[in-house]
Design a protein around this motif. Structure first.
Motif, PDB file in Angstrom:
ATOM      1  N   ASP A  36      23.938  28.454   4.507  1.00 66.75           N
ATOM      2  CA  ASP A  36      23.459  29.834   4.606  1.00 66.75           C
ATOM      3  C   ASP A  36      23.549  30.590   3.286  1.00 66.75           C
ATOM      4  OD1 ASP A  36      22.889  29.722   7.387  1.00 66.75           O
ATOM      5  OD2 ASP A  36      25.023  29.973   7.826  1.00 66.75           O
ATOM      6  N   SER A  37      24.071  29.951   2.250  1.00 61.76           N
ATOM      7  CA  SER A  37      24.299  30.647   0.979  1.00 61.76           C
ATOM      8  C   SER A  37      22.987  30.867   0.218  1.00 61.76           C
ATOM      9  CB  SER A  37      25.267  29.837   0.114  1.00 61.76           C
ATOM     10  OG  SER A  37      24.677  28.591  -0.242  1.00 61.76           O
ATOM     11  N   GLU A  38      23.039  31.719  -0.778  1.00 60.61           N
ATOM     12  CA  GLU A  38      21.855  32.042  -1.580  1.00 60.61           C
ATOM     13  C   GLU A  38      21.247  30.800  -2.200  1.00 60.61           C
ATOM     14  OE1 GLU A  38      20.737  35.158  -5.174  1.00 60.61           O
ATOM     15  OE2 GLU A  38      22.534  33.905  -5.386  1.00 60.61           O
ATOM     16  N   ILE A  39      22.071  29.930  -2.768  1.00 60.09           N
ATOM     17  CA  ILE A  39      21.545  28.755  -3.466  1.00 60.09           C
ATOM     18  C   ILE A  39      20.869  27.784  -2.507  1.00 60.09           C
ATOM     19  CG2 ILE A  39      23.595  27.271  -3.323  1.00 60.09           C
ATOM     20  CD1 ILE A  39      21.401  27.822  -6.466  1.00 60.09           C
ATOM     21  N   ALA A  40      21.239  27.842  -1.213  1.00 61.89           N
ATOM     22  CA  ALA A  40      20.621  26.974  -0.215  1.00 61.89           C
ATOM     23  C   ALA A  40      19.390  27.615   0.422  1.00 61.89           C
ATOM     24  CB  ALA A  40      21.630  26.627   0.878  1.00 61.89           C
ATOM     25  N   GLN A  41      19.203  28.894   0.187  1.00 63.34           N
ATOM     26  CA  GLN A  41      18.104  29.612   0.831  1.00 63.34           C
ATOM     27  C   GLN A  41      17.009  30.034  -0.143  1.00 63.34           C
ATOM     28  OE1 GLN A  41      17.660  30.260   4.179  1.00 63.34           O
ATOM     29  NE2 GLN A  41      19.419  28.930   4.524  1.00 63.34           N
ATOM     30  N   GLU A  42      17.360  30.312  -1.395  1.00 65.18           N
ATOM     31  CA  GLU A  42      16.397  30.829  -2.364  1.00 65.18           C
ATOM     32  C   GLU A  42      15.794  29.703  -3.204  1.00 65.18           C
ATOM     33  OE1 GLU A  42      15.345  33.991  -2.657  1.00 65.18           O
ATOM     34  OE2 GLU A  42      16.585  34.485  -0.912  1.00 65.18           O
ATOM     35  N   GLU A  43      14.517  29.827  -3.510  1.00 63.45           N
ATOM     36  CA  GLU A  43      13.863  28.861  -4.385  1.00 63.45           C
ATOM     37  C   GLU A  43      14.355  29.067  -5.813  1.00 63.45           C
ATOM     38  OE1 GLU A  43       9.442  27.040  -4.740  1.00 63.45           O
ATOM     39  OE2 GLU A  43       9.561  29.212  -4.946  1.00 63.45           O
ATOM     40  N   VAL A  44      14.873  28.007  -6.426  1.00 58.67           N
ATOM     41  CA  VAL A  44      15.450  28.099  -7.766  1.00 58.67           C
ATOM     42  C   VAL A  44      14.400  27.858  -8.836  1.00 58.67           C
ATOM     43  CG1 VAL A  44      17.190  27.151  -9.336  1.00 58.67           C
ATOM     44  CG2 VAL A  44      17.700  27.388  -6.895  1.00 58.67           C
ATOM     45  N   PHE A  45      13.547  26.871  -8.643  1.00 65.84           N
ATOM     46  CA  PHE A  45      12.534  26.473  -9.625  1.00 65.84           C
ATOM     47  C   PHE A  45      13.187  26.053 -10.938  1.00 65.84           C
ATOM     48  CE2 PHE A  45       7.808  26.914 -10.388  1.00 65.84           C
ATOM     49  CZ  PHE A  45       7.457  26.346  -9.179  1.00 65.84           C
ATOM     50  N   GLY A  46      14.186  25.208 -10.802  1.00 64.36           N
ATOM     51  CA  GLY A  46      14.885  24.658 -11.952  1.00 64.36           C
ATOM     52  C   GLY A  46      15.537  23.350 -11.539  1.00 64.36           C
ATOM     53  N   VAL A  82      17.465  30.847 -13.254  1.00 67.42           N
ATOM     54  CA  VAL A  82      18.111  29.622 -12.784  1.00 67.42           C
ATOM     55  C   VAL A  82      19.615  29.689 -13.011  1.00 67.42           C
ATOM     56  CG1 VAL A  82      18.318  27.136 -13.184  1.00 67.42           C
ATOM     57  CG2 VAL A  82      16.049  28.202 -13.074  1.00 67.42           C
ATOM     58  N   ASP A  83      20.008  30.081 -14.202  1.00 72.47           N
ATOM     59  CA  ASP A  83      21.433  30.132 -14.532  1.00 72.47           C
ATOM     60  C   ASP A  83      22.159  31.151 -13.667  1.00 72.47           C
ATOM     61  OD1 ASP A  83      23.616  29.214 -16.288  1.00 72.47           O
ATOM     62  OD2 ASP A  83      23.622  31.302 -16.974  1.00 72.47           O
ATOM     63  N   GLY A  84      21.505  32.273 -13.393  1.00 74.85           N
ATOM     64  CA  GLY A  84      22.129  33.278 -12.541  1.00 74.85           C
ATOM     65  C   GLY A  84      22.389  32.756 -11.139  1.00 74.85           C
ATOM     66  N   LEU A  85      21.436  32.033 -10.582  1.00 76.72           N
ATOM     67  CA  LEU A  85      21.609  31.451  -9.253  1.00 76.72           C
ATOM     68  C   LEU A  85      22.746  30.443  -9.236  1.00 76.72           C
ATOM     69  CD1 LEU A  85      17.857  31.086  -8.307  1.00 76.72           C
ATOM     70  CD2 LEU A  85      19.562  32.240  -6.887  1.00 76.72           C
ATOM     71  N   VAL A  86      22.839  29.621 -10.286  1.00 75.90           N
ATOM     72  CA  VAL A  86      23.905  28.616 -10.353  1.00 75.90           C
ATOM     73  C   VAL A  86      25.265  29.286 -10.456  1.00 75.90           C
ATOM     74  CG1 VAL A  86      24.892  26.785 -11.777  1.00 75.90           C
ATOM     75  CG2 VAL A  86      22.441  26.803 -11.292  1.00 75.90           C
ATOM     76  N   GLN A  87      25.393  30.271 -11.332  1.00 70.51           N
ATOM     77  CA  GLN A  87      26.696  30.923 -11.518  1.00 70.51           C
ATOM     78  C   GLN A  87      27.133  31.659 -10.252  1.00 70.51           C
ATOM     79  OE1 GLN A  87      28.276  29.927 -14.096  1.00 70.51           O
ATOM     80  NE2 GLN A  87      26.397  28.981 -14.912  1.00 70.51           N
ATOM     81  N   ARG A  88      26.193  32.285  -9.563  1.00 73.46           N
ATOM     82  CA  ARG A  88      26.549  32.967  -8.317  1.00 73.46           C
ATOM     83  C   ARG A  88      26.937  31.963  -7.225  1.00 73.46           C
ATOM     84  NH1 ARG A  88      22.115  36.037  -9.893  1.00 73.46           N
ATOM     85  NH2 ARG A  88      20.737  35.218  -8.270  1.00 73.46           N
ATOM     86  N   ALA A  89      26.285  30.800  -7.240  1.00 75.19           N
ATOM     87  CA  ALA A  89      26.625  29.767  -6.260  1.00 75.19           C
ATOM     88  C   ALA A  89      28.066  29.294  -6.447  1.00 75.19           C
ATOM     89  CB  ALA A  89      25.660  28.593  -6.374  1.00 75.19           C
ATOM     90  N   VAL A  90      28.459  29.093  -7.696  1.00 74.03           N
ATOM     91  CA  VAL A  90      29.831  28.657  -7.981  1.00 74.03           C
ATOM     92  C   VAL A  90      30.820  29.749  -7.565  1.00 74.03           C
ATOM     93  CG1 VAL A  90      31.434  28.017  -9.811  1.00 74.03           C
ATOM     94  CG2 VAL A  90      29.100  27.119  -9.832  1.00 74.03           C
TER      95      VAL A  90
END
Length: 487
Positions: A384-394, A346-354
């Motif tokens: 189209d970004s990763e955070i909008a396309q990938e399931e976070v589950f957080g 979860v944290d990795g997805l958030v940091q990459r989104a920022v």
């Protein structure tokens, strides 16, 4: 009993062919609110898996389970009563092992899933396993024709960790009602919750030996064996879409029926005439339910561009009200993530989104001890970004601006998933018009609750195949046999 099981004081066992079984190998279960070992479960290997499948095959082929509808209803009645009688023990287990809050155990984590069993027990006496067709004349003779619905056979049921009771009972109850026999395996992060169901079945119901078998394992070869075993007829799986693809491919070797309930990246659309305050509150408190560990949660919030900043501020205010912490405290709204592995994801997805340009409005932080993650809001997210396309589950909500209703529909459908969604509007007619254009298996209008035992649940696209619950949920486990008799 192994030394670890004795030390931990845990008595959960596998259920194989009517016997509660221990193994030499054990699987540690952690309390996600503390990160400490909560207990140990016996871990099944290939030998136990084969024994469970053999027991299910024998029970299906040699007993009257598949044909005795009244007895099956009786056993489901017993199971429902036993679950109710053991609710407090199951509640304590679910809070400690799953990290579910006390309030959630009164709902979808525990007590509401009991009603799935009640629903199928009541459905059985009313359901017609025969459909008469019109008579036809063939070569000068009348022919009677009808269709009989028969149990599909042995079911391999594999459930995820996030809602272990709901996922197990949504597979177990309809397959048993249909007359199938079952090998059930829960998620390796929550093995004790699923094994507890097996013990209740063994100790408090008349379900015959071999009809239900319950395993726990972290060994991927066990799951592979369950999905490829030649004596298994149906595979039902709840989990991630990548694993679902693997299971579907593995089952192709023997052309098993495959039923998949997979991931989601559902969109909540706020139309410009919506009550932004109530819809912002709904969006905020939805995404932190069970720390965001729900496949049907609306993790994308679509807001008209002119109102984006105002809605973001409202959602942020509501997220700031969320009380997180000890899940046993009735005042706690959000518990922990299931593991450090999931928290890192979860944290990795958030940091990459920022890093990719999204604005971190609030959250984005780990909280110790345990596996807590602050409710997190990302604004101005690229659809189209990763955070909008990938399931976070957080507990992470991505706010995406749109231009008009057509653009909102386009963005909502811009996903490989199609599990759930929502639309808020002052006009139900307008909301429905938008909702019907979004390709998803369930849809909420102005916060409407679709989840109940009688409502089919499942997804479009890569969110799965088939439906759980409702009449459709039982029919997933039935085969149709057409019969004609010449007079």
């Amino acid at each position: 009993m192994s030394a670890q099981l004795q030390e931990a004081g845990v008595t959960r066992r596998l259920l194989i062919d009517g016997q509660l079984v221990e193994t030499e190998r054990t699987l540690a279960s952690l309390n996600p609110a503390t990160g400490q070992v909560y207990g140990y479960a016996p871990e099944a290997g290939i030998a136990e898996t084969d024994a469970a499948v053999a027991a299910a095959r024998r029970a299906f082929d040699t007993t009257s389970w598949a044909t005795d509808h009244a007895f099956r209803a009786h056993c489901l009645d017993q199971l429902y009563t036993a679950l109710r009688d053991n609710v407090e023990e199951l509640r304590a287990l679910t809070i400690a092992e799953v990290g579910a809050t006390y309030t959630l155990t009164q709902g979808n984590q525990l007590e509401i899933p009991f009603e799935i069993v009640r629903y199928y027990a009541d459905l059985l006496p009313k359901y017609s396993f025969r459909e008469d067709l019109a008579d036809v004349e063939f070569r000068g003779r009348p022919h009677r024709r009808w269709v009989e619905k028969e149990a599909a056979g042995v079911v391999s049921a594999i459930a995820a960790y996030n809602y272990p009771h709901q996922l197990a009972l949504a597979k177990l109850a309809p397959s048993l009602a249909a007359g199938c026999t079952v090998v059930l395996k829960g998620g390796p992060d929550t093995p004790l919750a699923t094994l507890a169901l097996g013990e209740i079945i063994a100790q408090h119901t008349d379900i015959p030996a071999g009809v239900v078998n319950v395993l726990a394992s972290s060994d991927v070869s066990v799951g592979e064996r369950m999905t490829t075993h030649p004596d298994v007829d149906v595979v039902t799986f709840t989990g991630s879409t990548p694993v679902g693809r693997t299971i579907m491919a593995a089952a192709a070797g023997t052309l098993k029926r495959v039923f998949l309930e997979l991931g989601g990246k559902s969109a909540m659309v706020l139309l410009d005439d919506a009550d932004y305050n109530s819809s912002a509150m709904f969006a905020a408190f939805s995404i932190v339910s069970h720390a965001g560990q729900g496949c049907a949660l609306t993790s994308r919030l679509l807001v008209q561009r002119k109102d984006h900043d105002a809605v973001v501020e409202q959602v942020a205010n509501f997220l700031g009200m969320v009380k997180y912490g000890d899940p046993a405290d009735p005042k706690t709204y959000m518990g922990p993530l299931i593991s450090e592995r999931q928290r890192e994801k979860v944290d990795g997805l958030v940091q990459r989104a920022v890093a990719a340009g999204a604005k971190l409005v609030t959250g984005g932080e780990k909280v110790d001890p345990g596996y807590f993650y602050k409710p997190t809001l990302l604004a101005g997210v690229d659809p189209d970004s990763e955070i909008a396309q990938e399931e976070v589950f957080g507990p992470v909500l991505a706010v995406i601006p749109y231009e008009d209703d057509d653009d909102a529909v386009r963005i909502a459908n811009n996903s490989i998933y199609g599990l759930s969604g929502g639309v808020f509007s002052a006009s139900e007619e307008r909301a429905l018009a938008v909702a019907r254009r979004i390709r998803t298996g369930t849809m909420s209008i102005n916060g409407g609750n679709y989840f109940a035992a009688d409502a089919p649940f499942g997804g479009f696209k890569q969110s799965g195949i088939g439906r759980e619950m409702g009449v459709a949920g039982m029919e997933e486990f039935l085969e149709s046999k057409t019969i004609a008799a010449a007079s």
